[in-house]
Design a protein around this motif. Structure first.
Motif, PDB file in Angstrom:
ATOM      1  N   TYR A 317     -41.690  19.501  84.376  1.00  0.00           N
ATOM      2  CA  TYR A 317     -43.081  19.160  84.070  1.00  0.00           C
ATOM      3  C   TYR A 317     -43.959  19.343  85.302  1.00  0.00           C
ATOM      4  N   THR A 318     -43.475  18.850  86.449  1.00  0.00           N
ATOM      5  CA  THR A 318     -44.237  18.997  87.691  1.00  0.00           C
ATOM      6  C   THR A 318     -44.365  20.461  88.097  1.00  0.00           C
ATOM      7  N   PHE A 324     -49.264  26.405  86.428  1.00  0.00           N
ATOM      8  CA  PHE A 324     -50.448  26.666  85.615  1.00  0.00           C
ATOM      9  C   PHE A 324     -51.738  26.298  86.341  1.00  0.00           C
ATOM     10  N   ALA A 325     -51.671  25.374  87.321  1.00  0.00           N
ATOM     11  CA  ALA A 325     -52.864  25.058  88.119  1.00  0.00           C
ATOM     12  C   ALA A 325     -53.289  26.275  88.929  1.00  0.00           C
ATOM     13  N   LEU A 372     -54.149  20.659  96.564  1.00  0.00           N
ATOM     14  CA  LEU A 372     -54.539  19.255  96.360  1.00  0.00           C
ATOM     15  C   LEU A 372     -54.731  18.954  94.881  1.00  0.00           C
ATOM     16  N   GLY A 373     -55.355  19.894  94.155  1.00  0.00           N
ATOM     17  CA  GLY A 373     -55.564  19.682  92.728  1.00  0.00           C
ATOM     18  C   GLY A 373     -54.260  19.603  91.954  1.00  0.00           C
ATOM     19  N   ALA A 374     -53.276  20.432  92.312  1.00  0.00           N
ATOM     20  CA  ALA A 374     -51.979  20.397  91.636  1.00  0.00           C
ATOM     21  C   ALA A 374     -51.245  19.083  91.909  1.00  0.00           C
ATOM     22  N   ILE A 375     -51.331  18.593  93.153  1.00  0.00           N
ATOM     23  CA  ILE A 375     -50.722  17.293  93.479  1.00  0.00           C
ATOM     24  C   ILE A 375     -51.404  16.181  92.686  1.00  0.00           C
ATOM     25  N   TYR A 376     -52.713  16.237  92.594  1.00  0.00           N
ATOM     26  CA  TYR A 376     -53.476  15.240  91.841  1.00  0.00           C
ATOM     27  C   TYR A 376     -53.087  15.249  90.363  1.00  0.00           C
ATOM     28  N   LEU A 377     -53.015  16.435  89.750  1.00  0.00           N
ATOM     29  CA  LEU A 377     -52.643  16.535  88.342  1.00  0.00           C
ATOM     30  C   LEU A 377     -51.215  16.047  88.114  1.00  0.00           C
ATOM     31  N   SER A 378     -50.314  16.392  89.008  1.00  0.00           N
ATOM     32  CA  SER A 378     -48.915  15.960  88.868  1.00  0.00           C
ATOM     33  C   SER A 378     -48.808  14.443  88.924  1.00  0.00           C
ATOM     34  N   GLY A 398     -52.996   7.175  81.556  1.00  0.00           N
ATOM     35  CA  GLY A 398     -53.079   8.347  82.397  1.00  0.00           C
ATOM     36  C   GLY A 398     -52.800   9.626  81.634  1.00  0.00           C
ATOM     37  N   GLY A 399     -52.347  10.657  82.363  1.00  0.00           N
ATOM     38  CA  GLY A 399     -51.962  11.897  81.730  1.00  0.00           C
ATOM     39  C   GLY A 399     -53.122  12.697  81.183  1.00  0.00           C
TER      40      GLY A 399
END
Length: 468
Positions: A317-318, A324-325, A372-378, A398-399
């Motif tokens: 999932y991560t 995809f980010a 940073l955005g990918a870490i935030y979304l994860s 969340g999610g």
């Protein structure tokens, strides 16, 4: 005085426009919610309830969240607005790889209308395929369908396609005559409609002792903190200074250089990466649930490894969210095209040469922001998975759902603020015009009085001359 009255009335009519837009939006959303309770024909409600109870962990659970519970009731809006989103994403991806769609994008308003029309046709096609698949799946799900056959497939498919098309039209009407993006608000309403049930279930678990009161309070405080963190990240921007060459000022001997900013968001990809990742990972679980565990052994094994909370599921999932980010960010923002447009209009980044160097600089900045955005979304998407798997929390905290709710709320509030600002400017302009009109009328009246006094003086002078 009539001009003053007309302008003041026009200003107040503009002030009422926001109320009308809000009332219209609420009316459309009420119609949408009523449609989620209109069931498809020929389905046994009791059998549907039993099947849906065992299928909420798969792809149907995510679709049910987006459709506001219409999937569990198998309503005419069961497909929701997802076919439109799928069609829009496909068209957007094609604009990055197809010359035809690139040309349409460069044609301005005419090209945008053609792209919108193609998106609508794609929505109907995807809804038809999904509707037929739902009809076949319902017939194969035991004794769910009362009278299976060609007639049931035809009626179910047409009903689902009509429901999705009607939702697409409702969303466009909200965008044109209401407040906010209509499609986003429909998804937002479907998600928010499930929150009271989740909250009541959580409090019921607290009442029975399954969840401690301290943990529920901690969950509420954590929710508030995460929402505040999401608002901060979604509003965060990296502003790159753009300067334009000096231009001669009219009426002056000197010249002045203008500058602006190119804003780059941390989360450029939005909610697309979690949706794609969830859809791909939940497919095996959905197939297994439809086959009641009687499918191939390898599919059952994959489904076990991809169950929520499993380390392999969390790792995949991560990884998919991160992939995809970067993938979707590369689709929606092209540093080379941006650099070429800046060079075309004479803009440049201070200290960076126009052209390829600017493109490389923008790509470097965007890559760092996307990390940073990918870490935030994860983080946002893994948090609910841990809560559900470790603490059996029924509230989907969340999610993807919370990302959509926060982003749509921010966009809607921004649009309402812009409408209020525009109406205040209209009122201010009308007031200034009214004051100016009053001053002009007073001046004209003073001139008229002066002319009348002059005329009377001339009459008196003439009458005195005649007498003499």
């Amino acid at each position: 005085m009539s001009s003053e009255t007309l302008n003041t009335a026009g200003a107040f009519s503009q002030a009422k426009d926001l109320k009308n837009r809000i009332f219209f939006t609420i009316l459309i959303l009420i119609i949408y919610r009523l449609g989620t309770y209109v069931p498809l024909a020929g389905i046994d409600p009791q059998a549907l309830k039993e099947i849906m109870a065992s299928s909420q962990k798969g792809l149907l659970g995510m679709f049910n969240m987006f459709s506001g519970g219409a999937v569990t009731r198998m309503a005419i809006f069961a497909l929701g607005i997802m076919p439109y989103i799928s069609s829009a994403i496909i068209v957007q991806l094609l604009t990055g790889v197809s010359d035809y769609f690139k040309n349409l994008k460069e044609q301005g308003e005419i090209g945008r209308k053609k792209i919108t029309q193609i998106t609508r046709y794609g929505t109907v096609l995807i809804a038809f395929l999904q509707g037929y698949g739902v009809a076949v799946g319902l017939e194969n799900a035991g004794n769910l369908v009362i009278e299976p056959g060609l007639a049931f497939k035809f009626i179910t498919t047409i009903s689902l396609v009509a429901g999705t098309t009607f939702l697409m039209w409702l969303g466009e009407q909200i965008t044109l005559r209401g407040v906010g993006n209509g499609i986003s608000l429909i998804i937002f309403t479907g998600i928010v409609a499930q929150l009271p049930v989740a909250l009541s279930t959580t409090f019921e678990l607290g009442r029975t002792g399954a969840l401690s009161t301290l943990f529920i309070v901690f969950l509420i405080l954590m929710s508030i903190a995460v929402i505040a963190f999401m608002v901060f990240i979604e509003r965060a921007q990296r502003r790159i200074t753009i300067q334009y060459p000096k231009r001669q000022q009219q009426g002056a001997g000197g010249s002045v250089a203008s500058s602006s900013h190119l804003p780059l968001k941390i989360n450029t990809a939005g909610v697309i990466p979690p949706i794609f990742a969830s859809s791909l990972l939940l497919l095996p679980i959905t197939f297994v649930s439809f086959n009641a565990g009687s499918g191939p052994e390898w599919l059952n094994t994959i489904s076990q490894f991809l169950s929520r909370g499993h380390p392999i599921y969390l790792s995949l999932y991560t990884a998919m969210i991160v992939f995809f980010a970067f993938f979707y960010t590369a689709i929606v923002f092209n540093p080379k095209d941006t650099a070429d447009n800046l060079k075309k209009y004479g803009g440049f980044v201070p200290g960076i040469r126009p052209g390829e160097n600017t493109a490389n600089y923008l790509d470097f900045i965007l890559t760092r922001l996307t990390v940073l955005g990918a870490i935030y979304l994860s983080f946002i998407c893994l948090l609910p998975e841990l809560l559900i798997s470790k603490y059996q929390v029924p509230f989907y905290f969340g999610g993807t759902s919370l990302l959509i709710v926060v982003s749509v709320t921010m966009d809607t509030v921004t649009q309402i603020q812009s409408l209020i600002k525009r109406q205040l400017e209209t009122l201010k302009t009308a007031a200034i015009y009214s004051v100016d009109t009053i001053e002009k009328l007073q001046y004209v009246r003073g001139q008229i009085r002066s002319l009348e006094d002059l005329q009377q003086s001339l009459k008196d002078l003439l009458s005195t001359t005649e007498y003499e």
